[in-house]
Structure formats: C-alpha cells, structure tokens
Motif scaffolding. Structure first.
Motif, PDB file in Angstrom:
ATOM      1  N   THR A 557       0.812  -1.211   0.000  1.00 29.65           N
ATOM      2  CA  THR A 557       0.000   0.000   0.000  1.00 29.65           C
ATOM      3  C   THR A 557       0.854   1.273   0.000  1.00 29.65           C
ATOM      4  OG1 THR A 557      -0.193  -0.307   2.372  1.00 29.65           O
ATOM      5  CG2 THR A 557      -2.069  -0.987   1.050  1.00 29.65           C
ATOM      6  N   VAL A 558       2.184   1.154  -0.169  1.00 30.44           N
ATOM      7  CA  VAL A 558       3.008   2.372  -0.271  1.00 30.44           C
ATOM      8  C   VAL A 558       2.582   3.247  -1.441  1.00 30.44           C
ATOM      9  CG1 VAL A 558       5.147   1.558   0.787  1.00 30.44           C
ATOM     10  CG2 VAL A 558       4.830   1.271  -1.682  1.00 30.44           C
ATOM     11  N   ILE A 559       1.925   2.631  -2.437  1.00 31.22           N
ATOM     12  CA  ILE A 559       1.530   3.447  -3.581  1.00 31.22           C
ATOM     13  C   ILE A 559       0.180   4.121  -3.355  1.00 31.22           C
ATOM     14  CG2 ILE A 559       2.830   2.105  -5.284  1.00 31.22           C
ATOM     15  CD1 ILE A 559      -0.111   1.032  -6.047  1.00 31.22           C
ATOM     16  N   GLU A 560      -0.316   4.016  -2.121  1.00 36.38           N
ATOM     17  CA  GLU A 560      -1.653   4.517  -1.826  1.00 36.38           C
ATOM     18  C   GLU A 560      -1.875   5.961  -2.253  1.00 36.38           C
ATOM     19  OE1 GLU A 560      -2.667   4.156   2.239  1.00 36.38           O
ATOM     20  OE2 GLU A 560      -4.412   5.455   2.090  1.00 36.38           O
ATOM     21  N   VAL A 561      -0.967   6.855  -1.861  1.00 34.74           N
ATOM     22  CA  VAL A 561      -1.243   8.258  -2.143  1.00 34.74           C
ATOM     23  C   VAL A 561      -0.350   8.825  -3.232  1.00 34.74           C
ATOM     24  CG1 VAL A 561      -2.240   8.947   0.043  1.00 34.74           C
ATOM     25  CG2 VAL A 561       0.231   8.929  -0.205  1.00 34.74           C
ATOM     26  N   GLY A 562      -0.963   9.667  -4.026  1.00 32.68           N
ATOM     27  CA  GLY A 562      -0.198  10.541  -4.891  1.00 32.68           C
ATOM     28  C   GLY A 562       0.358   9.990  -6.184  1.00 32.68           C
ATOM     29  N   GLU A 574      -5.557  -7.214  -3.597  1.00 32.11           N
ATOM     30  CA  GLU A 574      -5.806  -8.452  -2.865  1.00 32.11           C
ATOM     31  C   GLU A 574      -6.279  -8.144  -1.453  1.00 32.11           C
ATOM     32  OE1 GLU A 574      -3.508 -12.277  -3.507  1.00 32.11           O
ATOM     33  OE2 GLU A 574      -1.961 -10.766  -3.883  1.00 32.11           O
ATOM     34  N   ASN A 575      -7.130  -8.995  -0.913  1.00 31.35           N
ATOM     35  CA  ASN A 575      -7.658  -8.832   0.451  1.00 31.35           C
ATOM     36  C   ASN A 575      -8.273  -7.449   0.660  1.00 31.35           C
ATOM     37  OD1 ASN A 575      -6.538 -11.375   1.040  1.00 31.35           O
ATOM     38  ND2 ASN A 575      -4.568 -10.393   1.510  1.00 31.35           N
ATOM     39  N   ALA A 576      -9.022  -7.024  -0.332  1.00 35.17           N
ATOM     40  CA  ALA A 576      -9.585  -5.673  -0.297  1.00 35.17           C
ATOM     41  C   ALA A 576     -10.496  -5.469   0.908  1.00 35.17           C
ATOM     42  CB  ALA A 576     -10.360  -5.409  -1.586  1.00 35.17           C
ATOM     43  N   GLU A 577     -11.065  -6.566   1.411  1.00 38.55           N
ATOM     44  CA  GLU A 577     -12.016  -6.421   2.526  1.00 38.55           C
ATOM     45  C   GLU A 577     -11.343  -5.921   3.792  1.00 38.55           C
ATOM     46  OE1 GLU A 577     -10.749  -9.221   1.508  1.00 38.55           O
ATOM     47  OE2 GLU A 577     -10.490 -10.653   3.137  1.00 38.55           O
ATOM     48  N   ARG A 578     -10.006  -5.990   3.822  1.00 41.28           N
ATOM     49  CA  ARG A 578      -9.316  -5.575   5.046  1.00 41.28           C
ATOM     50  C   ARG A 578      -8.975  -4.104   5.072  1.00 41.28           C
ATOM     51  NH1 ARG A 578      -5.548 -10.722   4.496  1.00 41.28           N
ATOM     52  NH2 ARG A 578      -7.049 -12.242   5.248  1.00 41.28           N
ATOM     53  N   LEU A 579      -9.180  -3.422   3.966  1.00 41.33           N
ATOM     54  CA  LEU A 579      -8.836  -2.002   3.935  1.00 41.33           C
ATOM     55  C   LEU A 579     -10.076  -1.151   4.158  1.00 41.33           C
ATOM     56  CD1 LEU A 579      -6.417  -1.881   0.871  1.00 41.33           C
ATOM     57  CD2 LEU A 579      -5.865  -2.201   3.267  1.00 41.33           C
ATOM     58  N   GLY A 580      -9.863   0.056   4.660  1.00 41.82           N
ATOM     59  CA  GLY A 580     -10.959   0.994   4.826  1.00 41.82           C
ATOM     60  C   GLY A 580     -11.393   1.528   3.466  1.00 41.82           C
ATOM     61  N   LEU A 581     -12.610   2.067   3.429  1.00 40.29           N
ATOM     62  CA  LEU A 581     -13.112   2.584   2.155  1.00 40.29           C
ATOM     63  C   LEU A 581     -12.273   3.740   1.643  1.00 40.29           C
ATOM     64  CD1 LEU A 581     -17.004   2.518   2.472  1.00 40.29           C
ATOM     65  CD2 LEU A 581     -15.445   0.873   1.454  1.00 40.29           C
ATOM     66  N   ALA A 582     -11.849   4.603   2.532  1.00 41.76           N
ATOM     67  CA  ALA A 582     -11.062   5.764   2.112  1.00 41.76           C
ATOM     68  C   ALA A 582      -9.761   5.291   1.472  1.00 41.76           C
ATOM     69  CB  ALA A 582     -10.767   6.657   3.307  1.00 41.76           C
ATOM     70  N   GLN A 583      -9.166   4.271   2.065  1.00 41.78           N
ATOM     71  CA  GLN A 583      -7.906   3.753   1.550  1.00 41.78           C
ATOM     72  C   GLN A 583      -8.108   3.087   0.187  1.00 41.78           C
ATOM     73  OE1 GLN A 583      -5.992   1.073   4.281  1.00 41.78           O
ATOM     74  NE2 GLN A 583      -3.962   1.497   3.446  1.00 41.78           N
ATOM     75  N   LEU A 584      -9.191   2.334   0.054  1.00 40.33           N
ATOM     76  CA  LEU A 584      -9.488   1.711  -1.234  1.00 40.33           C
ATOM     77  C   LEU A 584      -9.703   2.774  -2.305  1.00 40.33           C
ATOM     78  CD1 LEU A 584     -11.890  -1.201  -0.222  1.00 40.33           C
ATOM     79  CD2 LEU A 584      -9.604  -1.407  -1.188  1.00 40.33           C
ATOM     80  N   HIS A 585     -10.389   3.818  -1.907  1.00 34.86           N
ATOM     81  CA  HIS A 585     -10.667   4.892  -2.857  1.00 34.86           C
ATOM     82  C   HIS A 585      -9.362   5.560  -3.319  1.00 34.86           C
ATOM     83  CE1 HIS A 585     -12.800   8.067  -4.862  1.00 34.86           C
ATOM     84  NE2 HIS A 585     -12.239   8.990  -4.104  1.00 34.86           N
ATOM     85  N   GLN A 586      -8.474   5.792  -2.369  1.00 36.49           N
ATOM     86  CA  GLN A 586      -7.164   6.355  -2.688  1.00 36.49           C
ATOM     87  C   GLN A 586      -6.401   5.459  -3.648  1.00 36.49           C
ATOM     88  OE1 GLN A 586      -5.112   8.857  -2.077  1.00 36.49           O
ATOM     89  NE2 GLN A 586      -6.265  10.091  -0.629  1.00 36.49           N
ATOM     90  N   LEU A 587      -6.351   4.175  -3.300  1.00 34.17           N
ATOM     91  CA  LEU A 587      -5.619   3.222  -4.144  1.00 34.17           C
ATOM     92  C   LEU A 587      -6.208   3.195  -5.548  1.00 34.17           C
ATOM     93  CD1 LEU A 587      -5.021   0.188  -1.775  1.00 34.17           C
ATOM     94  CD2 LEU A 587      -3.261   1.422  -3.041  1.00 34.17           C
ATOM     95  N   ARG A 588      -7.516   3.091  -5.605  1.00 35.50           N
ATOM     96  CA  ARG A 588      -8.178   3.000  -6.901  1.00 35.50           C
ATOM     97  C   ARG A 588      -7.914   4.257  -7.735  1.00 35.50           C
ATOM     98  NH1 ARG A 588     -14.539   1.991  -7.013  1.00 35.50           N
ATOM     99  NH2 ARG A 588     -14.481   4.016  -5.987  1.00 35.50           N
TER     100      ARG A 588
END
Ligand code: ADP
Ligand code: MG
Length: 699
Positions: A557-562, A574-588
C-alpha cells in the motif's frame, strides 16, 4: 461530604471532597478524566435500566430488561455438574425459568422451592420457554415487600475498580450539592435556551442522571432526549468557539504578503499542456488572495483523487517564489516526496528555479549540499517528508508551507506545524491539501479553524473506473486478465495487503507474489515496490514504470497516495475487505488517470462478513469520493474516518459528531451569536469543556 454553599464552585471542588473517595478511587476517576465534581456531573450514563416497576411475567418478551417477582416452584440440576441450577419461578400470570451456570453452596441453600424472589435481568427465549440467565436476585419474606427504585437506574461508563454502585453514590452526592446551591454557572444566555426550548443546566443534569420513572427510556438510550441534547449542544458549541478562537488568534499574526506578480505563474501556465479546470481556477483565486495578505493563510483544499491538486500547489508556490521567498512542500511518504521532486524539477527547472529534496534516507554529502542551498536561500522549493522540519534545517526566508495528502491531521499537528516555520514574529502561509472528502458538517466542526476550498471537478477526458469484486478462488482468472492488459500495451498494479500491520510481512507477501508472477508471465516486465526498499531503488522502479519499461508493478500500500502514472489502467487489490473505504478509494485513484477505460478488481477472501460485503458494494457502486466518505462515516464513525483515533484529536466527552450532526447548524449559529453579543460567555464555556486541551490556545 463538604457542606456546599452558594459560592462553592463545583468546577474547583476536587472529587476527594466527596464521601468515600480516597486516593485510590480518586486515581481511578482521574483515569476517566474526572477530577472535580463538575466533571462527575458531566460524566453521563451510557444507558438506563428500568427497575421502577415489577412486570407481570405474562407481559414480558425476549429482549426486555425487567424486574419480575414470584415464588420458586421447583428446582432442578441439569446435566453438567453440581454448580448448575435451574429454578422455575411463578407469579399469578405465568412462569419463567431462572438459569444459573454457577451457584455456590450458600446460593444453593437459599434458592429453594417455596421462597419468594425478586429478579432483574434480560429475558431470553430458551429451550424451556422464557428464561433469565444469571439474573440479579433478592430473596425476601412474603410479608416484607422491598421498595422498587424510584428512578430509572443509570449505567455509567466505567473502568476496573469503580462499580456502578460507587458511581451512583458519588453522583448522588454531586446532585445534592447541585440542588443545594453548588455553583455551576449556566453559561448559555437565557435567550438561547429559550430559542431551542432547552432546560437549564441544573434541570438537564438532574434529568439525565436520575430520570423519573415515566421518562422515555428509548429516547434516553438513543441520547435524543432534550436534556441530553442540551448538554451535547453546549459541548459542541465550546469546541467550535475554541477553534474559531484559534483561527482568530492566528489571523492576528504577521506573515509576508505575497503579491500576485504574474510573471512566473504566467510562464508556467503557458508551458502546461492543459488548461486549469474551473474548479482549479476558483480555488487558486482563493489562495492567491490569501497569500497577498499580511496575515498567515491557513487553508484546507479538498479535491478528490486525481482532481489536480499538485498544479494548484505549484501555482501557489510560484507566487511565493515571484516574491523572492522559499517554500516547503511536505509529503506523507518517501515515495510521494520523490515523485513530487521529479514533477517539480521538470516544471520549475526551465523557469530557473532550484528545487531540492530532503529525505530521511539521504547520504551525508548530498544532504549537506541540500542544507546549504536551503540556508543561503538558493533552493526556492524544498520537498520532503517531516525531515523537512528536523533540527539543522534552516530556511533562509520560508514564506509558504504546502502540506500534501494530509488525511491524518489533527488540531495538535496543525498547532505544531504553525510554530515550526515561525521566523522572528512572522509565520509562513499554509496550504493543506487532502483527498479525503470531508462531509460538510464535519468539516465545519472539526476544521473550523481553517478556511476551506473544494476542487469539485475532475479534469476533462477521464473515463470512470469500473470496479468488480471477486473471490480469491478466482485468482487464476484475474491473473490472466492482468497478463492480457500488460501484453496489449497497457500497465497494471497488483496491490498486496495483509491483516497484520507488520510491514515486514507485507513486503514478504509482495515479494512472493512478484516471484510467482515472474515465473508464470516471463513475457511481462514486472517491478516490485515496497516500503523496505532504499529510496534510490524505489525511485528507479517508479521511473521505469512511468516510462513504460515495466508493465506490471507489484506493490504494497506504499503506492496509496499521490502516485501518478496515467497509462496504468488496471489495478488488482488483494484482500480488499481488510482495507478501509477511504484507503481503497485512494488506491483506486491510481488508475483512471488517462483516456483509456480503467478497471479495478477487488479480491476478497471467503467467507465475507455482511458488513464487508456492504463496504465492497459501496466501492463497486460509486467512484464519487464524497459518497464513499459519507457511507464510510455511517459504517465506521467519525473518529476512524478523520483518522483522529490515532491522534486522539476530537476529544469530545459526550457529543458524537455522527449522532449529533443535526445540531451542527444550530451550533454554528449560536457560536456566531455569542461572538457578536455574549463574548463574556466564551472563555468560561471553553474552559468548562476543553480544560485539558492546551492545544486550543490560551483563552
Ligand atoms: P491529485 O489531486 O490526486 O493530487 P494530481 O495533481 O496528481 O491529482 O493530478 C492528476 C493528473 O491530472 C496529473 O497527471 C495531472 O498532470 C493531471 N491534471 C491536473 N490538472 C489537469 C487539468 N486541468 N487538465 C488535464 N489534466 C490535469
Ligand atoms: Mg496528489
């Protein structure tokens, strides 16, 4: 107990002055933030039990918490040992079973056929019909009938070693003090109380601690009773006033005015391959106006992932540089620091502006060079993680700090940052950028000390990301999709996550995945990036991915922001259910940056809980960050959403920003009213509710 007179100020009276409070109880109370009698009165019950009446057995249903009374008809020892016991209790209207899993010898002696018992407990449906498991009970003679409670029984939030009984004893004393004239000033002006038909402080506290038998328990439990609302209102008002106070304080400080000179900015805009969106221009105008003032700007810019905040920051920075000053850009991760360094160097070097980077991992020699360029003022733009503000970093004339992607940024951190760039009596202007969408009501109450602008539009030509949700049993299929994308000129991310927060394990998982993929897709160039690589390595890999030399990037998840690579159009998490929605949104948000249609695949481990299902469904249904934040807020609560759990920031005692958000508009109005007409009320209110929070400045 101390005798109380009209003049005893309950906010000055320590708990030690109550009967039964010695050092050890006082210590426990102070763990709960209760130091004085006033604190005790503001420590409100979590819920209530109704022990004011005895219910006929025929009237009770599973789920009720009630008092019943009757005669034991028979006693049996079910299988499972000597400690268990089941009694059948009968009153004139019906029967119920009392089930005990553990009784000692003396209890067994007393719970006999024929005795009269009064019990309190939760009614459940058991194998034999209605039952109560381990009720509280009391045996009494036929002719002696004990009193029932007069009030609903409050249940207080507590800690080890402080019983409910103790709390009731203490609040009893505090309420007596309050009734007999102990001073607890009603700070809210009477006209305000009248406007909302709120009871006085005294009435409200009495009601909440000892509600009368006819009080509506359900409403009290929901914390929707007007007595509770009145107290919550007062607390929210105090918070808002303290933030506004902080803001006004800061606005009275000096800053270097940075006028719009329009030569660097114009030059920059003319070499940019696109035009600013309307939203970017509007927000930029807000910023430019702030910068020109002789007081420090403190502005939060919210813009969804990909809305183009970096360009806006660059233009603000250029305005400072036009005026001969230096700027600092603070990024949350090394990876983002490096990316910003590349972007800004590319943008600003042609304008003859020196950009330097400061990272925690820098070697001594280049670091010394960078520090020197900063100290003499040659480096106009300095980009770094918090290394930017470490000892030894001396700016020559810092006039603007830009903070990028701060979704974890509490009032305390804001206060610290304010002080950091201070030079003599001048403060730098501050621009804080976040992709975390903050519902408006929350922004108003949590960030009331900041000005706030929103970039509410994405640059043209973006195709929304399509999101699909798959079980990990279909991993094979997804792997082939990834290969197809990579061999047909597109690029993809594969994000590995783990339950454990352990970075080592996360990196290990990414390493394993990358190895596996290199084996099965020898035709694809695969890169691996995670937090344990050296800066230099990370930089090289990102650069190769950006240039298209790598087609697949396996990452944590280091690529999460920016991270910004417009040609990447597929992301698997992978294992998307373990992340928060905000984090998933950032990643996506790392895909969907170019013109091609992009896809995001959320993979989960079976079985999936219903809450997790619901959350993944939210991601599938919308790409709108605001909608996601709103759902996230409903599913998780404001502490999690604002990331304030970690920082212990929003230290509300009785209010709950989510539950009580209906009060926020009224709170906003009342705050303005007090500021205009009742300034004398402000300091006492803040002192009452935020006594421990030094970060709110001096009142
Ligand atoms: P974020 O708001 O997530 O930080 P970025 O600043 O990284 O977004 O911008 C995302 C991408 O959009 C970048 O590649 C940037 O160059 C591009 N971009 C920004 N503004 C515009 C615009 N007005 N028109 C077209 N592309 C833009
Ligand atoms: Mg960004």
């Amino acid at each position: 107990m101390k005798t109380v007179t009209e003049t005893t100020d309950l906010s000055l009276l320590p708990c030690r002055s109550l009967r039964g409070v010695g050092k050890s109880i006082a210590d426990r109370l102070s763990h709960l933030g209760i130091h004085c009698v006033q604190d005790l009165l503001f420590h409100l019950p979590l819920r209530y039990q109704d022990r004011t009446r005895i219910y006929p057995i025929s009237h009770i249903v599973p789920g009720d918490h009630v008092v019943i009374e009757g005669t034991i008809e028979n006693v049996s020892n079910p299988i499972g040992g000597r400690t268990r016991l089941v009694c059948q209790l009968r009153d004139p209207t019906g029967r119920i079973h009392l089930r005990f899993f553990y009784v000692n010898a003396s209890q067994r002696q007393t719970l006999q056929t024929g005795v009269r018992v009064r019990c309190f407990g939760e009614v459940r449906r058991g194998s034999l019909g209605l039952e109560m498991i381990h009720p509280e009970y009391r045996i009494h003679a036929e002719e002696f009938i004990p009193d029932v409670e007069e009030n609903l029984t409050p249940i207080y939030p507590t800690t080890d070693g402080l019983s409910q009984q103790m709390f009731r004893k203490l609040t009893d004393q505090a309420l007596v003090m309050l009734a007999s004239g102990g001073a607890l000033q009603d700070i809210l002006p009477p006209a305000l109380l009248q406007q909302y038909a709120y009871p006085s402080l005294k009435e409200a506290l009495h009601f909440v601690h000892r509600p009368p038998p006819d009080a509506p328990v359900d409403i009290l439990i929901e914390k929707e009773h007007i007595s509770q609302k009145r107290l919550v209102f007062e607390e929210l008002l105090a918070h808002r006033l303290s933030l506004l106070h902080l803001k006004r304080d800061f606005q009275l400080q000096k800053a270097f005015p940075l006028e719009k000179k329009n030569y660097l900015t114009t030059q920059f805009l003319s070499q940019l391959p696109f035009d600013l969106t309307k939203a970017q221009s509007r927000v930029l105008a807000d910023i430019q106006q702030d910068l020109a003032a002789p007081h420090p700007m403190l502005r939060l810019v919210q813009g969804d992932v990909g809305s183009g905040k970096t360009v806006v920051a660059a233009l603000a920075i250029l305005q400072a540089v036009e005026n001969g000053f230096q700027c600092g850009l603070l990024a949350p991760t090394e990876l983002l620091t490096e990316q910003h360094y590349r972007t800004f160097s590319q943008w600003l070097t042609p304008l003859d502006i020196e950009v330097v980077m400061l990272s925690g991992q820098m070697k001594t020699a280049p670091r010394r060079l960078a520090l020197e360029a900063i100290a003499v003022g040659r480096a106009k733009v300095v980009i770094g993680t918090h290394a930017l503000f470490q000892k030894g970093v001396d700016f020559n004339n810092l006039a603007l700090i830009v903070v990028d992607e701060q979704h974890r940024f509490g009032v305390q951190q804001r206060a610290l940052l304010r002080e950091k760039g201070k030079f003599n009596d001048h403060y730098p202007h501050q621009l804080i950028m976040t992709a975390t969408p903050i519902p408006r009501t929350l922004a108003m109450s949590v960030y009331a000390d900041l000005d706030y602008s929103v970039i509410d539009e994405l640059p043209p030509g973006r195709t929304p990301v399509t999101t699909t949700v798959f079980s990990n049993t279909r991993r094979e299929e997804i792997l082939h999709r990834v290969r197809d994308a990579c061999t047909s000129g597109r690029q993809a991310y594969w994000v590995c996550t783990l339950i454990e927060e352990s970075e080592v394990l996360q990196c290990q998982a990414a390493e394993n995945t990358a190895a596996e993929m290199r084996e099965i897709f020898p035709e694809v160039q695969i890169g691996l990036i995670h937090g344990r690589l050296k800066s230099q390595e990370k930089e090289e890999i990102m650069a190769a991915f950006k240039k298209g030399e790598l087609q697949l990037l396996v990452a944590t998840t280091v690529i999460e922001v920016g991270v910004d690579v417009p040609n990447a159009s597929l992301m698997v998490i992978e294992n998307a259910e373990r992340l928060g929605l905000a984090q998933l949104h950032q990643l996506r948000g790392r895909v969907g940056r170019g013109a091609v249609a992009s896809h995001c695949v959320l993979m989960y481990q079976t079985p999936l809980s219903s809450l997790a299902k619901e959350r993944l469904a939210v991601m599938r249904e919308t790409t709108n960050g605001f909608k996601i934040a709103e759902r996230d807020l409903q599913l998780r609560g404001p502490g999690e959403v604002l990331g304030t759990r970690q920082t212990g920031d929003v230290s509300l005692r009785i209010a709950d920003l989510l539950r009580d958000d209906d009060l926020l508009p009224a709170v906003e109005q009342a705050a303005d009213h007090l500021l205009a007409h009742h300034r004398e009320a402000i300091a006492p209110l803040i002192k009452r509710w935020l006594r421990d929070s030094a970060q709110y400045g001096h009142v």
